[in-house]
Design an enzyme around this catalytic site. Structure first.
Site, PDB file in Angstrom:
ATOM      1  N   GLN A 111       7.448   2.798  -6.159  1.00 41.16           N
ATOM      2  CA  GLN A 111       8.409   3.641  -5.434  1.00 41.16           C
ATOM      3  C   GLN A 111       9.709   3.786  -6.223  1.00 41.16           C
ATOM      4  OE1 GLN A 111       7.231   5.140  -2.684  1.00 41.16           O
ATOM      5  NE2 GLN A 111       5.383   3.921  -2.944  1.00 41.16           N
ATOM      6  N   TYR A 154       0.810  -1.219   0.000  1.00 39.22           N
ATOM      7  CA  TYR A 154       0.000   0.000   0.000  1.00 39.22           C
ATOM      8  C   TYR A 154       0.845   1.272   0.000  1.00 39.22           C
ATOM      9  CZ  TYR A 154      -0.257  -0.101   5.276  1.00 39.22           C
ATOM     10  OH  TYR A 154      -0.014  -0.124   6.625  1.00 39.22           O
ATOM     11  N   GLU A 155       0.180   2.390  -0.335  1.00 45.64           N
ATOM     12  CA  GLU A 155       0.822   3.680  -0.631  1.00 45.64           C
ATOM     13  C   GLU A 155       1.767   3.575  -1.824  1.00 45.64           C
ATOM     14  OE1 GLU A 155      -0.819   5.725   0.766  1.00 45.64           O
ATOM     15  OE2 GLU A 155      -1.571   4.507   2.408  1.00 45.64           O
ATOM     16  N   GLY A 156       1.442   2.695  -2.752  1.00 44.47           N
ATOM     17  CA  GLY A 156       2.255   2.485  -3.945  1.00 44.47           C
ATOM     18  C   GLY A 156       3.177   1.304  -3.746  1.00 44.47           C
TER      19      GLY A 156
END
Length: 595
Positions: free
Chosen positions: A446, A439-441
């Site tokens: 990243q 999650y969050e990419g």
């Protein structure tokens, strides 16, 4: 079941010796009064809450999970009471704006508290840190009326916050989202659509939940350029900040997940819910990145915190578990020795320790730049902090989440068969930390962000500044050459690979995608090597000065040597993989995947 105890001595080492936070605070506006004694006292209170209130709820949350009944979610036993205590004692407002009820302390202090909470109970902590992200986003992008309406209740913990991005048909490709916003005559919007994977989207911890929702205003351009950001509360909020009737937001389901069972991950349905625009229309992605970037650093700490928990559990077990005979013998009077005497167990424990403590150094260093971004008096200092933080954020999130997962798996391995069963608690750590790489990419995202938006976008200027800083330190006369040289070799390799990718990616559309993950990992191993070299030098200084903490500093020195000699060489493998190019991935025909 391992019981978490905050590593206060190591936290103090990073805060006071490695990063000199007291001197750092003297250079910031409105932070000068935070001296080391006050800092340590606040941290100790946070450690007590983590160990005594949250850690006992960790297994309970995993076992009970969250329950949905008639649209309402019940959190595990004890979660609501702990949240009320946490909010009532002012922890949510620790580093928030005093104008709206916060205490105005520097973000570094909040980072330290957040790490301990995550180590003790990741699932519970998500309710608090998502609220913090909502507070930061509203503070940065809301108009004064919206700030006054929402921020005091969020900072006080009477309300909580979420981030609503993902839809069933689009994950990270937010340009495909379909949630729509219809303008109203009073300046508000009616929001309709469905969002999924919304952490803390529905619960019984607070009287209201404030959702930050990405949606497309009717007639807006296609793709991400037509997305706006809205604040949409579960219960409508009147002009005086009072909670009113339900607002057309409902929980359709909660996800049955691999881990973090104590946090409700929801499908949320918006059916003509009243919302208000945050920032400019069609620039919602820009505004939401305030939340996303803060969340990426939070995820980095979640992973590092799990590495700490896994290390604590494995270390305690390795000191007690008797198996076979070590060389030299640790327990000559007994038929077997504690497994900590065996070389391979030491390899696993030192890997966990290197990731947990090195990750702490990296996370707190990021926090220093967050401090500067918000509290530095000079614009040049804020700009420099923003550049460095932009570069470090994807590395911290991506690398530390991979390292945290490895540390968790090693924890299971140290326990052997006992690690594979629920009773030990190690398998919960492995399940809970797994989400951090996603999650969050995802970590490939990243890596792509690191390469394209951070390294290529400014022709390597921010990276060059970081590499020069590392080289100046490593070449100083007082730095031991046998530790510095391996790091200098990897710094040179990082620079060379970065330049080669920047020169070649225009000729190969798949080169960035094929290289991104390995570039991220090469960067992370090298960057952590820098912090471990600095830690080794501080340990040498303390030992030479005759410190009465010989064991602590000797352990720090030996872990640094282990990292630089045993883990840093992994960066070379990642470089080799990058240099193999994209053809070994992209020239393969689809039939190669057949069965």
């Amino acid at each position: 079941m391992p019981t978490y105890q905050a590593p206060l001595r190591d936290i103090a080492f990073v805060a006071h010796e490695l990063l000199d936070l007291a001197g750092h605070y003297q250079q910031l506006v409105d932070c000068e009064a935070l001296d080391p004694t006050t800092f340590d006292a606040i941290v100790e209170e946070g450690a007590k809450f983590a160990a005594h209130q949250l850690s006992p709820l960790n297994a309970i949350g995993d076992e009970h999970g969250c329950r949905l009944h008639e649209g309402k979610v019940t959190t595990p036993p004890g979660f609501a009471a702990a949240f009320h205590q946490f909010a009532g004692n002012g922890w949510l407002g620790l580093d928030k704006d005093p104008t709206y009820g916060g205490q105005g302390l520097p973000p570094t202090l909040g980072f330290v508290i957040h790490e301990m909470l995550c180590s003790a109970n990741h699932a519970w902590t998500m309710y608090a840190n998502l609220t913090g992200g909502a507070i930061s986003t509203l503070s940065a992008h809301a108009d004064p009326v919206i700030k006054q309406r929402y921020l005091p209740a969020l900072i006080a913990g009477r309300w909580t916050g979420t981030m609503c991005l993902t839809e069933a048909h689009c994950g990270s490709d937010l340009g495909l989202l379909r949630t729509r916003a219809v303008p109203q005559d009073d300046g508000s919007y009616r929001i309709s659509g469905s969002k999924m994977f919304i952490s803390a989207g529905e619960h019984d911890l607070a009287e209201n939940i404030v959702h930050l929702v990405l949606a497309r205003i009717e007639g807006a351009p296609a793709g991400i350029k037509g997305i706006s950001l809205f604040v949409v509360a579960k219960h409508q909020v009147n002009a005086n900040g009072q909670v009113g009737e339900l607002n057309g937001v409902s929980c359709g389901a909660i996800e049955e997940k691999m881990g973090i069972h104590g946090n409700a991950t929801c499908v949320l349905n918006f059916d003509g819910a009243c919302g208000h625009l945050l920032g400019e229309a069609n620039r919602g992605i820009n505004a939401m990145f305030t939340f996303i970037n803060e969340s990426r650093l939070a995820v980095a700490q979640q992973a590092q915190a799990h590495a700490e928990s896994a290390f604590q559990g494995a270390l305690g077990y390795a000191r007690e578990r008797l198996q076979m005979r070590a060389s030299p013998r640790l327990n000559p009077e007994q038929p077997a020795d504690p497994i900590i005497g065996h070389a391979d167990v030491r390899r696993m424990l030192l890997t966990q320790k290197a990731f947990a403590e090195g990750g702490r150094m990296l996370a707190y260093a990021c926090a220093q730049d967050v401090d500067r971004l918000h509290h530095a008096g000079e614009p040049a200092l804020r700009d420099a902090a923003a550049r460095r933080l932009a570069l470090l954020t994807p590395i911290a999130k991506g690398f530390l989440s991979e390292a945290g997962n490895e540390a968790a798996q090693l924890g299971i391995q140290v326990f052997g068969g006992h690690g594979f069963i629920r009773e030990s608690g190690m398998e919960q750590i492995a399940r809970d930390v797994r989400i951090t790489t996603i999650y969050e990419g995802t970590n490939a995202i990243q890596g792509i962000d690191l390469l394209t938006r951070k390294v290529f976008a400014d022709n390597g200027q921010a990276l060059g500044e970081l590499l020069a800083e590392i080289e100046v330190f490593a070449r100083a006369p007082a730095v031991p050459a046998e530790l510095a040289q391996p790091l200098l070799n990897q710094v040179a390799a990082w620079r060379e690979v970065s330049a080669a990718l920047q020169a070649l990616h225009h000729n190969d559309a798949n080169l960035v995608g094929a290289s991104a993950f390995d570039y991220l990992m090469q960067s992370g191993y090298t960057l952590l090597g820098y912090y471990w070299l600095r830690a080794a030098c501080l340990a040498d200084q303390a030992l030479a000065a005759g410190s009465d903490e010989q064991a602590f500093y000797q352990g720090k020195r030996e872990t640094a040597r282990f990292y630089l000699q045993r883990l840093l060489p992994r960066a070379t493998l990642h470089r080799t993989l990058i240099e193999s190019g994209s053809s070994n991935l992209m020239t393969i025909t689809d039939s190669a995947f057949g069965r």
